[in-house]
Every structure is written in structure tokens, then in C-alpha cells.
Design an enzyme around this catalytic site. Structure first.
Site, PDB file in Angstrom:
ATOM      1  N   CYS A   1      -5.816   1.146   1.474  1.00 31.64           N
ATOM      2  CA  CYS A   1      -5.267   2.281   2.222  1.00 31.64           C
ATOM      3  C   CYS A   1      -4.495   3.200   1.265  1.00 31.64           C
ATOM      4  O   CYS A   1      -5.061   3.728   0.330  1.00 31.64           O
ATOM      5  CB  CYS A   1      -4.432   1.809   3.392  1.00 31.64           C
ATOM      6  SG  CYS A   1      -4.216   3.114   4.651  1.00 31.64           S
TER       7      CYS A   1
ATOM      8  N   HIS B   1      -8.512  -0.843   7.188  1.00 22.84           N
ATOM      9  CA  HIS B   1      -7.744  -2.092   7.248  1.00 22.84           C
ATOM     10  C   HIS B   1      -8.529  -3.292   7.789  1.00 22.84           C
ATOM     11  O   HIS B   1      -8.266  -3.779   8.875  1.00 22.84           O
ATOM     12  CB  HIS B   1      -6.503  -1.874   8.106  1.00 22.84           C
ATOM     13  CG  HIS B   1      -5.489  -0.974   7.484  1.00 22.84           C
ATOM     14  ND1 HIS B   1      -4.664  -1.375   6.455  1.00 22.84           N
ATOM     15  CD2 HIS B   1      -5.182   0.321   7.737  1.00 22.84           C
ATOM     16  CE1 HIS B   1      -3.877  -0.364   6.102  1.00 22.84           C
ATOM     17  NE2 HIS B   1      -4.170   0.668   6.860  1.00 22.84           N
TER      18      HIS B   1
ATOM     19  N   GLU C   1      -8.033  -6.146   6.788  1.00 22.16           N
ATOM     20  CA  GLU C   1      -7.101  -7.281   6.779  1.00 22.16           C
ATOM     21  C   GLU C   1      -6.277  -7.394   8.051  1.00 22.16           C
ATOM     22  O   GLU C   1      -5.614  -8.417   8.274  1.00 22.16           O
ATOM     23  CB  GLU C   1      -6.159  -7.175   5.565  1.00 22.16           C
ATOM     24  CG  GLU C   1      -4.978  -6.250   5.733  1.00 22.16           C
ATOM     25  CD  GLU C   1      -5.302  -4.779   5.521  1.00 22.16           C
ATOM     26  OE1 GLU C   1      -4.386  -3.941   5.592  1.00 22.16           O
ATOM     27  OE2 GLU C   1      -6.494  -4.468   5.269  1.00 22.16           O
TER      28      GLU C   1
END
Length: 307
Positions: free
Chosen positions: A144, A236, A238
Site C-alpha cells: 500500500c 490489502h 493481508e
């Protein structure tokens, strides 16, 4: 094989309950094996949540991982206790001074998108980190804002402010199915997005970089930079199942303008429990990254970063 973590790190207990193989440092030291050394430069305010998210992904491969937590030297966390930071993190200045090397490094995002890079309080040190990766890290993964910072530092590609926040789970296309980083990926991928800025595909490609995953709506997502042994991802994978919900609830509670994250809650109804539809691709991506490191990193760590 497990990921090696301090047994009193909060992520240890969380991952152990989830069935992720974890190993205490004392046990790992008794094994005669060359562990992959992966660092996490954690710029996110919720340190423990972020540690757990990335440890979960890189700890799911068959390889043993030595997971090291790193922080900026002068920047103090307002959301993590001083005791936690002192117990589990080392400042970058200390890491750099030792001359130690890493097989991989993850540089996380940070909630400072609205600031020009040069106005970030730790920008000068982060530039030192990024230059240091070229001689001390075999492969770096910028996530990011961390990825945007890296692509700006190495290639001058600017970030652009959006008129509205990109927020939700957006469809992306696999643009490079032959890439080893996308081994096992579907042609169409759902990825959590939460940002106020973007990188433009034309500017990324003009810098000579390859876009591996992209979206007509969200722009470039995953970019490969072979010359700097780096990957940049602007979204994202994760995230936990409830991370977007936490962000939405936070903004609602503070009265900040926010739309319901798209394609996240069933029928876009924020009263319903969101479903995780990106977990398998998250494990694929980080597993492929770890595998590529394992296949190419020198056995003698002193040779990392040598041309």
C-alpha cells in the site's frame, strides 16, 4: 515447517489457535537448518494486528521463517505500548549498524496518504531504508503506502489523490499468469482496497515496470520491479475478514464521511457478517514470494545484495 516467533509475542498465541505452525526461538536454534530471515518494517498504527496478519501469511509455507520486527528509529507508536515495542521491535538504526542481512523485507502501509512524501516525519530515514535494501535485502515487498513510497523513491512515479476513497473488495485481473508470483492464481481476483490515492498505470509502465495485477476501477495493484528486487502492492491481501468493517465502524462512530465498502458485506448490508473471499489468493501470493526467495537467495547470507 513453522514460522519462528517469540513465544510471548501476541501473534504467537493467535496463530497457534488457528493451526499455523509456530516455533519458539529456543527450539528453532536447536535445528540445523538455514532459516529464511524475513523482516517486517511495521509503519501501521495497530502494530499487533499488522504483525499477526503478515506472520499468518508468511508462516503458512513449508519453509522455516525467522520473523524480525523493525520500526523507524525516531517515530514513536501511539497505539502500541512502549513495553511491546521495546520487547519485540528493533529500530532501523540498530539493524543497519549491525550490517546484518535479510532474505526478505516487508514495508507496510501507513495512514498518511494525504501527505506529500517529503512531509512525512520519517521520510528521510525511510529513504535510507529503501536504499539499504539494495545491499542488505534479497527481496523487498512494499505494501500500500509502503509500495507507493518505494516506486516513488526508485522511479519518481507520483501518487495521485482520489476524489473519493476506494473502499471495499474490488475485482482485479491477472495480467501476467506466467509470473511465478501468480502461480495458481485465478484470472479474476477479489482484493480488499482501502485508500485515498492511486498510482496511474501509464506512469508505472512508463517507468519500465510490469503490472502483474490490475483493475479498471482501482488501477494497478501488483507491480514487479526486477532491477530493485522488489514487488509493490497497493491493496490489502493481508487484511483479516473484519478489517474493512473495523475501518467502516470507526469512521461512522467519528462522523467521518464514508461509504459502505463495496462487495464486502452480503448484499452491501453493514449489519451482516462479511465473508472473506480473498484468503486463498493472499496465501498464494505470499507463499509464491517466499518460494521465489528460497529458490534464489544465496545460502551464504553475506552474499545477499552483491551484484
Amino acid at each position: 515447517m513453522p514460522i519462528t516467533l517469540p513465544s510471548d509475542l501476541p501473534a504467537y498465541a493467535v496463530l497457534e489457535r488457528e493451526g499455523v505452525m509456530v516455533m519458539g526461538e529456543d527450539t528453532a536454534e536447536r535445528q540445523d537448518i538455514r532459516r529464511l530471515r524475513i523482516g517486517l518494517l511495521n509503519l501501521m498504527p495497530k502494530k499487533i494486528q499488522t504483525e499477526t496478519q503478515f506472520a499468518r501469511l508468511i508462516g503458512a509455507t513449508p519453509l522455516q521463517i525467522d520473523f524480525q520486527l523493525i520500526r523507524m528509529s525516531e517515530h514513536e507508536s501511539k497505539n502500541a505500548s512502549a513495553e511491546h515495542m521495546e520487547s519485540f521491535y528493533r529500530p532501523f538504526s540498530e539493524v543497519a549498524a549491525t550490517g546484518e542481512k535479510f532474505d526478505g523485507l516487508i514495508i507496510t502501509g501507513a495512514p498518511i496518504e494525504h501527505l506529500p512524501f517529503e512531509e512525512v516525519t520519517y521520510w528521510n530515514e525511510l529513504q535510507q531504508v529503501m536504499d539499504w535494501t539494495q545491499t542488505h535485502v534479497h527481496s523487498t515487498f512494499g505494501v500500500c503506502w509502503g509500495g507507493m513510497a518505494m516506486i516513488n523513491h526508485f522511479h519518481g512515479v507520483p501518487k495521485h489523490l482520489l476524489s473519493a476513497k476506494l473502499f471495499g473488495c474490488l475485482r482485479h485481473q491477472n495480467l501476467a499468469p506466467a509470473s511465478p508470483y501468480l502461480r495458481g492464481f485465478s484470472d479474476d481476483v477479489l482484493i480488499p482496497v482501502s485508500r485515498w490515492t492511486e498510482m496511474k498505470a501509464a506512469e508505472v509502465e512508463a517507468a519500465g515496470l510490469s503490472i502483474l495485477i490490475g483493475s479498471g476501477e482501482a488501477g494497478p495493484c501488483l507491480v514487479e520491479d526486477p532491477a530493485h528486487r522488489a514487488l509493490y502492492i497497493f491493496n490489502h491481501f493481508e487484511y483479516d475478514s473484519g478489517t474493512l468493517k473495523e475501518e467502516y465502524d470507526r469512521d461512522v462512530s467519528t462522523g467521518s464521511p464514508i461509504n459502505v465498502p463495496v462487495n464486502y458485506f452480503p448484499n452491501d448490508d453493514p449489519t451482516r457478517q462479511p465473508l472473506n473471499r480473498w484468503r486463498s489468493h493472499a496465501h498464494l501470493l505470499y507463499g509464491n514470494w517466499i518460494n521465489e526467495i528460497y529458490q534464489s537467495t544465496p545460502y551464504d547470507m553475506a552474499r545477499i545484495g552483491m551484484a
